[in-house]
Design a protein around this motif. Structure first.
Motif, PDB file in Angstrom:
ATOM      1  N   MET A 120      -6.291  -5.393   1.927  1.00 57.92           N
ATOM      2  CA  MET A 120      -5.836  -5.448   0.546  1.00 57.92           C
ATOM      3  C   MET A 120      -6.327  -6.713  -0.164  1.00 57.92           C
ATOM      4  O   MET A 120      -6.721  -6.677  -1.317  1.00 57.92           O
ATOM      5  CB  MET A 120      -4.304  -5.378   0.496  1.00 57.92           C
TER       6      MET A 120
ATOM      7  N   PHE B  37      -2.689  -2.675  -8.763  1.00 61.93           N
ATOM      8  CA  PHE B  37      -2.225  -1.572  -7.918  1.00 61.93           C
ATOM      9  C   PHE B  37      -1.172  -2.124  -6.965  1.00 61.93           C
ATOM     10  O   PHE B  37      -1.046  -3.328  -6.770  1.00 61.93           O
ATOM     11  CB  PHE B  37      -3.380  -0.950  -7.125  1.00 61.93           C
ATOM     12  N   GLN B  38      -0.393  -1.222  -6.371  1.00 59.58           N
ATOM     13  CA  GLN B  38       0.549  -1.632  -5.338  1.00 59.58           C
ATOM     14  C   GLN B  38       0.649  -0.542  -4.281  1.00 59.58           C
ATOM     15  O   GLN B  38       0.574   0.645  -4.590  1.00 59.58           O
ATOM     16  CB  GLN B  38       1.936  -1.922  -5.926  1.00 59.58           C
ATOM     17  N   THR B  39       0.790  -0.961  -3.029  1.00 59.88           N
ATOM     18  CA  THR B  39       0.963  -0.028  -1.929  1.00 59.88           C
ATOM     19  C   THR B  39       2.447   0.274  -1.788  1.00 59.88           C
ATOM     20  O   THR B  39       3.259  -0.631  -1.558  1.00 59.88           O
ATOM     21  CB  THR B  39       0.416  -0.609  -0.618  1.00 59.88           C
TER      22      THR B  39
ATOM     23  N   LEU C  18      -1.766   5.851   3.426  1.00 62.77           N
ATOM     24  CA  LEU C  18      -1.297   4.866   2.456  1.00 62.77           C
ATOM     25  C   LEU C  18      -0.989   5.575   1.140  1.00 62.77           C
ATOM     26  O   LEU C  18      -1.795   6.385   0.665  1.00 62.77           O
ATOM     27  CB  LEU C  18      -2.357   3.794   2.203  1.00 62.77           C
TER      28      LEU C  18
ATOM     29  N   VAL D 118      -0.506   4.734  -2.658  1.00 61.45           N
ATOM     30  CA  VAL D 118      -0.845   3.616  -3.532  1.00 61.45           C
ATOM     31  C   VAL D 118      -0.686   4.045  -4.985  1.00 61.45           C
ATOM     32  O   VAL D 118      -1.029   5.172  -5.362  1.00 61.45           O
ATOM     33  CB  VAL D 118      -2.300   3.153  -3.279  1.00 61.45           C
ATOM     34  N   GLU D 119      -0.166   3.129  -5.805  1.00 60.68           N
ATOM     35  CA  GLU D 119      -0.020   3.378  -7.244  1.00 60.68           C
ATOM     36  C   GLU D 119      -0.845   2.364  -8.005  1.00 60.68           C
ATOM     37  O   GLU D 119      -0.892   1.187  -7.642  1.00 60.68           O
ATOM     38  CB  GLU D 119       1.455   3.265  -7.651  1.00 60.68           C
ATOM     39  N   GLY D 120      -1.525   2.836  -9.061  1.00 61.81           N
ATOM     40  CA  GLY D 120      -2.303   1.883  -9.841  1.00 61.81           C
ATOM     41  C   GLY D 120      -3.067   2.534 -10.975  1.00 61.81           C
ATOM     42  O   GLY D 120      -2.974   3.739 -11.210  1.00 61.81           O
TER      43      GLY D 120
ATOM     44  N   LEU E  84      -8.080   2.339  -8.765  1.00 64.87           N
ATOM     45  CA  LEU E  84      -7.979   3.222  -7.599  1.00 64.87           C
ATOM     46  C   LEU E  84      -9.343   3.790  -7.219  1.00 64.87           C
ATOM     47  O   LEU E  84      -9.661   3.934  -6.040  1.00 64.87           O
ATOM     48  CB  LEU E  84      -6.990   4.344  -7.876  1.00 64.87           C
TER      49      LEU E  84
ATOM     50  N   SER F  71     -11.007   2.955  -3.598  1.00 63.93           N
ATOM     51  CA  SER F  71     -11.371   4.012  -2.665  1.00 63.93           C
ATOM     52  C   SER F  71     -12.827   3.904  -2.244  1.00 63.93           C
ATOM     53  O   SER F  71     -13.160   3.992  -1.057  1.00 63.93           O
ATOM     54  CB  SER F  71     -11.115   5.378  -3.306  1.00 63.93           C
TER      55      SER F  71
END
Length: 224
Positions: free
Chosen positions: A166, A174-176, A201, A203-205, A210, A214
């Motif tokens: 990370m 973003f946050q996991t 995982l 993940v939001e972002g 994102l 990726s």
């Protein structure tokens, strides 16, 4: 930024093409129907009125050099099959094809097409997202710019430390949310956690973050 070709610009193909453009990719759109091309030509990188069942047309457009080709030809099953055959003969890297019927699906399957789509109109966005995010398996839109995505950890990331991964991503927006390993779920993930094959995982972002995250997971950590 990747380059994609969408062949067939009916409702489904147009949705895929426009979503890929929204995700900042180059998109070549092809259809034999002039109206379909004109409807979205000003929004695509390139738009061509042509018969994609003609191998010479595909060769002239260098379609085989695209990162992926979506064959979204609708009613004309013969044209769809011919187009797929030509693409395979030309060495196209990745082919996704829309199937009109079970028989059409069976023929495409025998031709070795790994991703066969039975679309509803709203599935075009989902296909575009799967092309744009190589490691993302599922996603949920929060608004037009933010998503929650499910990322499956592959063999290339086996042994990587979660915290190191990370931090090296160089992304901040973003946050996991959690790490799933089999039936176990971790919401507070220790930085020293060693990632394993098939870890998940969530993940939001922001959508651009994102997408870069990726792609970077694949390119930057292949040697880990």
């Amino acid at each position: 930024m990747a380059q994609f070709a969408v062949i067939g610009l009916g409702s489904f193909g147009a949705t895929v093409a426009l979503e890929l453009v929204h995700l900042n990719h180059d998109v070549i759109g092809i259809d034999s129907i002039k109206k379909n091309v004109e409807n979205i030509a000003d929004q695509l990188t390139h738009a061509v009125i042509a018969d994609a069942s003609d191998e010479h047309v595909l060769q002239e457009l260098n379609i085989q050099n695209c990162d992926a080709v979506v064959v979204a030809i609708g009613e004309d099953i013969e044209a769809s099959i011919l187009c797929v055959l030509h693409l395979k003969n030309m060495g196209a890297k990745r082919i996704l094809a829309k199937a009109k019927s079970k028989a059409h699906h069976m023929i495409l399957s025998h031709l070795g097409i790994q991703k066969i789509i039975h679309p509803e109109e709203d599935m075009g966005t989902r296909v575009a997202q799967s092309l744009s995010y190589p490691m993302v398996r599922r996603y949920m839109a929060i608004n037009n710019n933010r998503y929650i995505v499910k990322i499956e950890i592959g063999a290339n990331l086996r042994g990587a430390q979660f915290g190191d991964l990370m931090q090296r991503s160089e992304e901040t927006d973003f946050q996991t949310l959690l790490l799933q390993r089999g039936s176990h779920v971790l919401y507070d993930i220790p930085p020293g956690t060693i990632l394993q094959d098939k870890d998940i995982l969530i993940v939001e972002g922001a959508v651009d973050v994102l997408r870069r995250l990726s792609t970077r997971f694949i390119k930057n950590y292949a040697a880990i």
